[in-house]
Design an enzyme around this catalytic site. Sequence first.
Site, PDB file in Angstrom:
ATOM      1  N   SER A 277      -8.189 -16.429 -17.771  1.00 18.10           N
ATOM      2  CA  SER A 277      -6.831 -16.215 -17.277  1.00 18.10           C
ATOM      3  C   SER A 277      -5.866 -17.089 -18.057  1.00 18.10           C
ATOM      4  CB  SER A 277      -6.762 -16.573 -15.792  1.00 18.10           C
ATOM      5  OG  SER A 277      -5.419 -16.597 -15.335  1.00 18.10           O
TER       6      SER A 277
ATOM      7  N   TYR B  93      -8.705 -22.404  -8.998  1.00 19.55           N
ATOM      8  CA  TYR B  93      -8.744 -21.251  -9.905  1.00 19.55           C
ATOM      9  C   TYR B  93      -8.389 -21.685 -11.325  1.00 19.55           C
ATOM     10  CZ  TYR B  93      -7.533 -16.629 -11.811  1.00 19.55           C
ATOM     11  OH  TYR B  93      -7.467 -15.489 -12.585  1.00 19.55           O
TER      12      TYR B  93
ATOM     13  N   LYS C 202     -10.979 -21.482 -14.562  1.00 22.79           N
ATOM     14  CA  LYS C 202     -10.690 -20.667 -15.733  1.00 22.79           C
ATOM     15  C   LYS C 202     -10.573 -21.521 -17.000  1.00 22.79           C
ATOM     16  CE  LYS C 202     -10.709 -16.671 -13.708  1.00 22.79           C
ATOM     17  NZ  LYS C 202     -11.801 -15.711 -14.006  1.00 22.79           N
TER      18      LYS C 202
END
Length: 265
Positions: free
Chosen positions: A151, A166, A170
């Site tokens: 991402s 998150y 990533k």
Amino acid sequence: MIKNMEYAFSLQGKTALITGGNRGIGRGIAQAMAQSGADTAIMCRKEKEALETLEELKTYGGNHRFYPGDVTSPKDAKRVVSQMVHDWGKIDILVNCAGIATPYDPMSEDEDLSGWYRVIDVDLNGSFLMCHYAGLTMREQNGGRIINITSNSSRIVNVPQKSCSYNAAKAACDRLTKCLAYEWAQYGIRVNAIAPGYTESELVTGVKDEGETKGWTAYWKRQTPTGRFNQPIEIGAAAVFLASEAAEQITGAVLTIDGGYMLAR
């Protein structure tokens, strides 16, 4: 090594395993690879969605399968890779797309810290487990291609959501990609990543425009210079490129596809 452009982007005769290939970005990747000639396998936990996706893939020709499994389970990861090799004799391409993007506030007083651990387990550990077991097989067959879906959150703090778990997962996947690319090049295994920005999927357009999340999707689109979200098939097109012979000299790359979202950050 390509000699000309006639088959440079073809995946004819290749087999691809796509985790999370039942919906969203994963489904777009499965569609793109099937249309490019690959036999595709979907690994996920939701059978109904997977079977619906398979019905669409069949319209493109080729052979397509569903393998139920949870990427956070070493037992499931090993079983699915082994079953795919048993069924098709090889695994040419692995795409790690299974992931969750649950917001997490590190100031939370939830003592089990489940909001942190669950995202790390799926988004980082799940990708590693699949790389590990697929990598062992690819070493035996003298080559393969691995594509990790990370991402743009790996390099920026996306707002207004609180998502340190998150972002950290990533970012770690980006670094994992580069480490494996270097270490596994000797086995003919290329490892790359695609870092999408906001994409038309349940994780983005499914966010409710009310309460704490009110205005989120409008803000994300407003901050994207191209004025729209990615389409899943566009991520799929990039995955096809990275899996094809046209990208044979590309390894350890992280390709950002976010409509320019990162440019002013």
